[in-house]
Design an enzyme around this catalytic site. Structure first.
Site, PDB file in Angstrom:
ATOM      1  N   GLY A   1      51.823  45.424  39.752  1.00 37.94           N
ATOM      2  CA  GLY A   1      52.491  44.887  38.994  1.00 37.94           C
ATOM      3  C   GLY A   1      53.805  45.852  38.727  1.00 37.94           C
ATOM      4  O   GLY A   1      53.967  45.968  37.568  1.00 37.94           O
TER       5      GLY A   1
ATOM      6  N   GLY B   1      56.272  48.510  35.137  1.00 38.54           N
ATOM      7  CA  GLY B   1      55.377  49.280  35.841  1.00 38.54           C
ATOM      8  C   GLY B   1      56.206  50.089  36.941  1.00 38.54           C
ATOM      9  O   GLY B   1      55.852  51.376  37.104  1.00 38.54           O
TER      10      GLY B   1
ATOM     11  N   LYS C   1      52.116  47.266  16.892  1.00 38.39           N
ATOM     12  CA  LYS C   1      53.006  46.680  17.978  1.00 38.39           C
ATOM     13  C   LYS C   1      52.784  44.877  17.702  1.00 38.39           C
ATOM     14  O   LYS C   1      53.740  44.361  17.785  1.00 38.39           O
ATOM     15  CB  LYS C   1      52.656  47.018  19.308  1.00 38.39           C
TER      16      LYS C   1
ATOM     17  N   ASN D   1      55.139  41.373  17.797  1.00 37.58           N
ATOM     18  CA  ASN D   1      55.088  40.723  18.591  1.00 37.58           C
ATOM     19  C   ASN D   1      54.316  39.234  18.470  1.00 37.58           C
ATOM     20  O   ASN D   1      55.087  38.273  18.856  1.00 37.58           O
ATOM     21  CB  ASN D   1      54.081  41.085  19.787  1.00 37.58           C
TER      22      ASN D   1
ATOM     23  N   GLU E   1      52.929  34.498  27.522  1.00 39.62           N
ATOM     24  CA  GLU E   1      51.612  35.220  27.292  1.00 39.62           C
ATOM     25  C   GLU E   1      51.590  35.287  25.853  1.00 39.62           C
ATOM     26  O   GLU E   1      51.962  36.092  25.112  1.00 39.62           O
ATOM     27  CB  GLU E   1      52.160  36.838  27.638  1.00 39.62           C
TER      28      GLU E   1
END
Length: 325
Positions: A7, A12, A204, A208, A285
């Site tokens: 990915g 990445g 984090k 998010n 996601e």
């Protein structure tokens, strides 16, 4: 050291280019125009710290790479369960899988002493499908404090941050973590090995869990959300509920909500990854962000009405997106 980046998108390819600059044997696994551009001209990284180009091997076939020491996962977490066939050719007996994901990881309760040790979070690891694809003993956690984007195929724009915190689920300072960290640092990244990476996970996640779904629902940047009084109050409520859940599973993020908000404001007119996915018509996601924390609230008895409401409407948005694909 031999590393495969499965990915090789914005994050990445950035990590792969940095490791390649440090002399690591890097193999980027990508697809489409991005792959062709990397094959043709390498990965060009545009960064305030000084642009550079790396020329690692790139392919769309993991079997062409073979077993490696570390697999760095740049996939979205909602792709993990289906990643088994891509992962298997890259594994030898001691290969680690370093998953750079947002939200609650599938390994969260692995090696964690306490009442929930070994608990499988269904919304993150439905039916154990993620664990089957990514065995727990191979997992190294990774929390990303960097923002990058693909400016054009083969070109990565580094916006801010170079920190990739990693750690073992059981808190050991393992040789495999230290080795990867050393290579990443040599390539120009910050890569601390943390004994308690779960604290980083929640710090984090505080951002998010609020900014990602709100940004998609309102099509707003992070700074835009912070400037709107009502939206800012909504973020505070979501962060407060998230901290309560974290404490009930044994982790105190140890950072104030105001400080976390100030950090988000510094991102400026940045579009979250969820908003970027929405604009591209990709599935969102959300399971590892909202659904996972709501599930943990049910597990621990925490009251999270704001998280439940935002989860319901963002889940509906995602369902409509999936149907349209």
């Amino acid at each position: 050291m031999k590393v495969a980046v499965l990915g090789a998108g914005a994050i990445g390819a950035y990590v792969g280019a940095a490791l390649h600059r440090a002399g690591v044997e890097v193999h980027l696994i990508a697809r489409g125009a991005h792959l062709e551009a990397i094959r043709r001209a390498g990965v060009r990284v545009l960064t305030p710290r000084g642009d550079f180009t790396a020329h690692p091997h790139a392919t769309d076939d993991p079997a062409e790479v073979g077993p490696v020491d570390h697999v760095f996962l740049g996939l979205k977490a909602n792709s993990y369960a289906a990643a088994g066939p891509m992962i298997r050719p890259l594994l030898h007996e001691t290969t680690s899988i370093i998953a750079a994901q947002n939200g609650i990881p599938w390994w969260y309760f692995h090696g964690l002493k306490g009442p929930y040790e070994g608990y499988r979070i269904e919304s993150v690891d439905p039916g154990g499908a993620v664990t089957a694809a990514l065995p727990l003993h191979r997992a190294i956690g990774c929390v990303v404090y960097a923002a990058t984007e693909i400016e054009e195929p083969g070109v990565i724009r580094h916006l801010e941050g170079t920190r990739f915190s990693i750690g073992e689920p059981d808190g050991r300072l393992s040789e495999r973590c230290l080795a990867f960290s050393g290579a990443a640092v040599e390539g120009g990244l910050k890569c601390p090995v943390e004994r308690d990476l779960r604290r980083d996970v929640w710090i984090k996640l505080m951002g998010n869990i609020a900014f990602n779904p709100i940004s998609a629902l309102a099509r707003a940047t992070m700074a835009g959300i912070c400037r709107h009084d009502g939206a800012r109050e909504l973020v505070v409520a979501m962060m407060r509920e998230t901290v309560e859940v974290a404490r009930r599973v044994g982790c105190d993020p140890g950072i104030s909500i105001e400080r976390r908000l100030r950090g988000a404001e510094k991102a400026g007119e940045h579009k979250t990854s969820t908003l970027q996915d929405l604009e591209k018509g990709k599935p969102l996601e959300l399971d590892v962000l909202l659904a996972a924390v709501v599930e943990l609230a049910d597990l621990t008895g925490a009251e999270v009405p704001t998280l439940r409401a935002i989860h319901a409407v963002s889940d509906l948005l995602n369902a409509n997106l999936v149907r349209a694909v």
